[in-house]
Design an enzyme around this catalytic site. Structure first.
Site, PDB file in Angstrom:
ATOM      1  N   LYS A  42       0.848  -1.206   0.000  1.00 33.82           N
ATOM      2  CA  LYS A  42       0.000   0.000   0.000  1.00 33.82           C
ATOM      3  C   LYS A  42       0.877   1.247   0.000  1.00 33.82           C
ATOM      4  O   LYS A  42       0.719   2.146  -0.821  1.00 33.82           O
ATOM      5  CB  LYS A  42      -0.906   0.033   1.230  1.00 33.82           C
ATOM      6  CG  LYS A  42      -1.582   1.390   1.454  1.00 33.82           C
ATOM      7  CD  LYS A  42      -2.419   1.419   2.690  1.00 33.82           C
ATOM      8  CE  LYS A  42      -1.689   1.719   3.942  1.00 33.82           C
ATOM      9  NZ  LYS A  42      -1.404   3.139   4.197  1.00 33.82           N
ATOM     10  N   ASN A  43       1.845   1.304   0.919  1.00 32.05           N
ATOM     11  CA  ASN A  43       2.665   2.506   1.054  1.00 32.05           C
ATOM     12  C   ASN A  43       3.711   2.630  -0.042  1.00 32.05           C
ATOM     13  O   ASN A  43       4.452   3.605  -0.083  1.00 32.05           O
ATOM     14  CB  ASN A  43       3.321   2.523   2.439  1.00 32.05           C
ATOM     15  CG  ASN A  43       2.267   2.673   3.515  1.00 32.05           C
ATOM     16  OD1 ASN A  43       1.116   3.008   3.223  1.00 32.05           O
ATOM     17  ND2 ASN A  43       2.625   2.393   4.751  1.00 32.05           N
ATOM     18  N   CYS A 136      -4.896  12.672  12.049  1.00 32.15           N
ATOM     19  CA  CYS A 136      -5.711  11.454  12.012  1.00 32.15           C
ATOM     20  C   CYS A 136      -5.624  10.800  13.375  1.00 32.15           C
ATOM     21  O   CYS A 136      -4.999  11.340  14.292  1.00 32.15           O
ATOM     22  CB  CYS A 136      -5.236  10.521  10.905  1.00 32.15           C
ATOM     23  SG  CYS A 136      -3.743   9.628  11.345  1.00 32.15           S
ATOM     24  N   ARG A 141       0.186  15.019  12.686  1.00 31.66           N
ATOM     25  CA  ARG A 141       0.799  14.779  11.357  1.00 31.66           C
ATOM     26  C   ARG A 141       0.938  16.056  10.535  1.00 31.66           C
ATOM     27  O   ARG A 141       0.324  16.195   9.464  1.00 31.66           O
ATOM     28  CB  ARG A 141       0.040  13.701  10.612  1.00 31.66           C
ATOM     29  CG  ARG A 141      -0.063  12.421  11.446  1.00 31.66           C
ATOM     30  CD  ARG A 141      -0.699  11.279  10.739  1.00 31.66           C
ATOM     31  NE  ARG A 141       0.194  10.687   9.762  1.00 31.66           N
ATOM     32  CZ  ARG A 141      -0.121   9.591   9.066  1.00 31.66           C
ATOM     33  NH1 ARG A 141      -1.296   9.021   9.250  1.00 31.66           N
ATOM     34  NH2 ARG A 141       0.691   9.065   8.187  1.00 31.66           N
ATOM     35  N   ASP A 324       4.359   0.859  12.212  1.00 29.95           N
ATOM     36  CA  ASP A 324       3.138   0.228  11.687  1.00 29.95           C
ATOM     37  C   ASP A 324       2.944  -1.190  12.208  1.00 29.95           C
ATOM     38  O   ASP A 324       1.868  -1.769  12.060  1.00 29.95           O
ATOM     39  CB  ASP A 324       3.161   0.234  10.153  1.00 29.95           C
ATOM     40  CG  ASP A 324       3.115   1.648   9.595  1.00 29.95           C
ATOM     41  OD1 ASP A 324       3.432   1.826   8.408  1.00 29.95           O
ATOM     42  OD2 ASP A 324       2.788   2.576  10.368  1.00 29.95           O
ATOM     43  N   ARG A 416      -8.598  -0.492   4.325  1.00 27.99           N
ATOM     44  CA  ARG A 416      -7.710   0.473   3.687  1.00 27.99           C
ATOM     45  C   ARG A 416      -6.350  -0.127   3.350  1.00 27.99           C
ATOM     46  O   ARG A 416      -5.659   0.344   2.453  1.00 27.99           O
ATOM     47  CB  ARG A 416      -7.476   1.659   4.629  1.00 27.99           C
ATOM     48  CG  ARG A 416      -8.724   2.470   4.949  1.00 27.99           C
ATOM     49  CD  ARG A 416      -8.348   3.718   5.687  1.00 27.99           C
ATOM     50  NE  ARG A 416      -7.208   4.330   5.000  1.00 27.99           N
ATOM     51  CZ  ARG A 416      -6.371   5.176   5.604  1.00 27.99           C
ATOM     52  NH1 ARG A 416      -6.544   5.464   6.875  1.00 27.99           N
ATOM     53  NH2 ARG A 416      -5.357   5.687   4.949  1.00 27.99           N
TER      54      ARG A 416
HETATM   55  C1  EPZ Z   1       4.268   7.008   6.225  1.00 30.83           C
HETATM   56  O1  EPZ Z   1       3.478   8.088   6.727  1.00 30.83           O
HETATM   57  C2  EPZ Z   1       3.317   5.798   6.169  1.00 30.83           C
HETATM   58  N1  EPZ Z   1       2.197   6.124   5.310  1.00 30.83           N
HETATM   59  C3  EPZ Z   1       2.808   5.474   7.565  1.00 30.83           C
HETATM   60  O2  EPZ Z   1       2.019   4.277   7.481  1.00 30.83           O
HETATM   61  C4  EPZ Z   1       3.984   5.196   8.470  1.00 30.83           C
HETATM   62  O3  EPZ Z   1       3.526   5.005   9.778  1.00 30.83           O
HETATM   63  C5  EPZ Z   1       4.960   6.403   8.456  1.00 30.83           C
HETATM   64  O4  EPZ Z   1       5.369   6.698   7.104  1.00 30.83           O
HETATM   65  C6  EPZ Z   1       6.210   6.141   9.255  1.00 30.83           C
HETATM   66  O5  EPZ Z   1       6.849   4.994   8.822  1.00 30.83           O
HETATM   67  C7  EPZ Z   1       2.350   5.996   3.966  1.00 30.83           C
HETATM   68  O6  EPZ Z   1       3.391   5.671   3.435  1.00 30.83           O
HETATM   69  C8  EPZ Z   1       1.158   6.269   3.142  1.00 30.83           C
HETATM   70  P1  EPZ Z   1       6.264  10.581   8.112  1.00 30.83           P
HETATM   71  P2  EPZ Z   1       4.007   9.599   6.640  1.00 30.83           P
HETATM   72  O7  EPZ Z   1       6.164  11.762   7.238  1.00 30.83           O
HETATM   73  O8  EPZ Z   1       4.711   9.786   5.342  1.00 30.83           O
HETATM   74  C9  EPZ Z   1       6.234  13.925  11.552  1.00 30.83           C
HETATM   75  C10 EPZ Z   1       0.131   2.892   7.747  1.00 30.83           C
HETATM   76  O9  EPZ Z   1      -0.340   2.375   8.770  1.00 30.83           O
HETATM   77  N2  EPZ Z   1       6.253  14.907  10.438  1.00 30.83           N
HETATM   78  O10 EPZ Z   1       7.518   9.803   8.099  1.00 30.83           O
HETATM   79  O11 EPZ Z   1       2.903  10.499   6.959  1.00 30.83           O
HETATM   80  C11 EPZ Z   1       4.883  13.204  11.638  1.00 30.83           C
HETATM   81  O12 EPZ Z   1       3.947  13.952  12.337  1.00 30.83           O
HETATM   82  C12 EPZ Z   1       0.618   4.357   7.785  1.00 30.83           C
HETATM   83  O13 EPZ Z   1       0.246   2.314   6.668  1.00 30.83           O
HETATM   84  C13 EPZ Z   1       6.397  16.251  10.728  1.00 30.83           C
HETATM   85  O14 EPZ Z   1       6.519  16.627  11.886  1.00 30.83           O
HETATM   86  O15 EPZ Z   1       5.052   9.570   7.841  1.00 30.83           O
HETATM   87  C14 EPZ Z   1       5.233  11.933  12.337  1.00 30.83           C
HETATM   88  O16 EPZ Z   1       5.235  12.119  13.711  1.00 30.83           O
HETATM   89  C15 EPZ Z   1       0.291   5.029   9.074  1.00 30.83           C
HETATM   90  N3  EPZ Z   1       6.384  17.141   9.704  1.00 30.83           N
HETATM   91  C16 EPZ Z   1       6.631  11.647  11.812  1.00 30.83           C
HETATM   92  O17 EPZ Z   1       7.146  12.875  11.288  1.00 30.83           O
HETATM   93  C17 EPZ Z   1       6.236  16.746   8.391  1.00 30.83           C
HETATM   94  O18 EPZ Z   1       6.210  17.587   7.481  1.00 30.83           O
HETATM   95  C18 EPZ Z   1       6.658  10.588  10.716  1.00 30.83           C
HETATM   96  O19 EPZ Z   1       5.910  11.041   9.612  1.00 30.83           O
HETATM   97  C19 EPZ Z   1       6.095  15.379   8.111  1.00 30.83           C
HETATM   98  C20 EPZ Z   1       6.107  14.467   9.151  1.00 30.83           C
END
Ligand code: EPZ
Length: 437
Positions: A42-43, A136, A141, A324, A416
């Site tokens: 998915k990701n 969410c 996020r 995850d 999802r």
């Molecule tokens: C990806 O989310 C995955 N989603 C998530 O999987 C996964 O948990 C996450 O990476 C971490 O591995 C998809 O790929 C679609 P991040 P993403 O940007 O890209 C903070 C699932 O269950 N952050 O690495 O949103 C954020 O708040 C999902 O399949 C900022 O502060 O993750 C978080 O605490 C859930 N500012 C941390 O970084 C930003 O601009 C990680 O977020 C961006 C992120």
């Protein structure tokens, strides 16, 4: 066939109503024998679908999982101008013209990773307007790192009326240091930089396999990206990108969920279509619990007695333990011999499954960013609710080893991210029934 937004809305709400009412009735099992195959990630597929917006030529994507999130992304890129054809797990996408540079709220509001269209739209058309993804169940996020990256590439970015709008005559390469190795920001900046003028470097970049697979896809389109999978990614901008053909990488989170399922029971389970190196931290923890895991080519065999030892886990960016799989692993640790601790360092609110597991008799306490788990002999059946995708998976695993049949509500969360789950578990002799009131 293009639908008007109103038609979209009607179709969506009817399906959504039905999906929202669905629940699972799950019978416990006492042993597990057989094999289960992992689908495309998915990701991995979602950003790749967004990346097809970068070229006027067709892209062919193989092993596309049939997931709710994939259907939502199809609708989003269609609104933006894509022609999308699907046949089984194959998808053909052609975007000979971008028809709109604004992504529709009704879809973006359902799925955060729709924000992945921002980078491709901006670098292809000079304008991108996407609803703010918002928070969410698992955390606030923010997208500040994405925006910092676009600004560093020379775009002006405004946030207003619930939208993020970025504009740039021509993006120009820059060196960008990420305060946190965000997966989303790394992907979006990398896609935007593919057709920027000059060289971009992303330092402290995310190293997740899905980021590497996206870079492979982009390079097949003619991009010049090196260093993906390390913490410094270098992108040399090119004039234009072509079409390409690509098979999505296997879903390491789905694979990890099945390995944990196997570990929790008297089992001999072959998990097929896996990249073992993507699961190193998970395999290491399962072996520490007393499980036997062996590699057989692109498959992993899990052999377990179901009687496991307690371990401590800290979630970290890749190659650390994936957040995850925190919830599914908590289901396992709720019924081992001894006390375990799980520290969640990625998302500030990813323990919603704790109260649901405690409804099944688990003994779990939350202290700050840690969950303290006192292992117990048996879980009990109960009515429980999936609060997000991975929390839902944890409840299914707990239900399979509970006394009595469990009902898991709000399974639309699970739809999802787990492809053909009932079929796959049914083939192992598991009784899981979808009930729609
Ligand atoms: C990806 O989310 C995955 N989603 C998530 O999987 C996964 O948990 C996450 O990476 C971490 O591995 C998809 O790929 C679609 P991040 P993403 O940007 O890209 C903070 C699932 O269950 N952050 O690495 O949103 C954020 O708040 C999902 O399949 C900022 O502060 O993750 C978080 O605490 C859930 N500012 C941390 O970084 C930003 O601009 C990680 O977020 C961006 C992120």
């Amino acid at each position: 066939m293009f639908y008007s937004n109103k038609q979209y809305g009607i179709i969506l709400s009817k399906k959504k109503k039905e999906a929202n009412l669905a629940k699972y009735l799950i019978e416990p099992i006492n042993k597990l024998r057989g094999e289960i195959t992992v689908s495309g990630a998915k990701n991995g597929v979602l950003p790749i679908m967004a990346a097809t917006l970068l070229s006027t030529e067709p892209c062919i994507i193989h092993d596309v999982p049939s997931l709710k999130d994939v259907s939502v992304m199809v609708e989003i890129i269609r609104v933006l101008g894509a022609k999308v054809e699907r046949k089984g797990s194959d998808m053909r996408v052609e975007v000979d013209e971008i028809k709109r540079t604004e992504a529709p709220y009704e879809y973006v509001s359902q799925m955060r990773s729709s924000f992945d269209v921002m980078g491709p739209l901006l670098t292809r058309t000079g304008v991108a307007r996407v609803p703010l993804p918002g928070g969410c169940a698992i955390g606030e996020r923010p997208i500040d790192l994405h925006i910092k990256g676009f600004k560093a590439l020379g775009a002006t970015v405004e946030i207003g009326h619930g939208f993020v709008e970025a504009r740039a005559e021509k993006l120009v390469g820059a060196s960008i240091y990420l305060d946190f190795p965000s997966v989303g920001a790394t992907k979006n900046i990398m896609m935007a930089a593919t057709m920027a003028e000059g060289v971009t470097t992303i330092e402290n970049a995310a190293k997740e396999p899905e980021v590497v697979d996206l870079a492979i896809f982009l390079n097949k389109m003619g991009a010049k990206i090196s260093g993906s999978g390390t913490d410094t990614i270098r992108i040399t901008g090119v004039e234009k990108l072509t079409g390409c053909e690509h098979t999505v990488l296997p879903d390491r989170i789905e694979a990890g969920t099945f390995l944990i399922m196997g570990a929790m029971h008297d089992s001999d389970l072959l998990v097929k279509n896996v990249v073992p190196s993507h699961l190193k931290p998970v395999i290491a923890k399962l072996i520490e619990c007393g499980v036997d895991i062996t590699e057989e080519g692109d498959d992993l065999r899990v052999v377990s007695s179901g009687k496991l030892k307690a371990v401590d886990i800290t979630t970290l960016p890749y190659p650390g333990f994936p957040t995850d799989l925190q919830a599914p692993f908590m289901a396992l640790l709720s019924k081992v011999n001894g006390n375990s601790t799980i520290m969640e360092t990625i998302f500030e609110n990813r323990f919603a499954h704790v109260s649901e597991l405690n409804r099944m008799g688990a003994k779990i306490k939350i202290e700050g960013h840690s969950a303290l788990i006192q292992g117990i002999e048996n879980l009990q059946s109960a009515d429980v609710k999936a609060t997000d995708l991975r929390a839902g998976a944890a409840l299914i695993l707990a239900a399979l080893s509970a006394e009595g049949a469990t009902t898991v509500h709000d399974i639309y969360h699970i739809d999802r991210g787990y492809n053909k789950l009932e079929e796959k578990l049914g083939n192992l002799g598991i009784h899981i029934t979808r009930i729609i009131e």
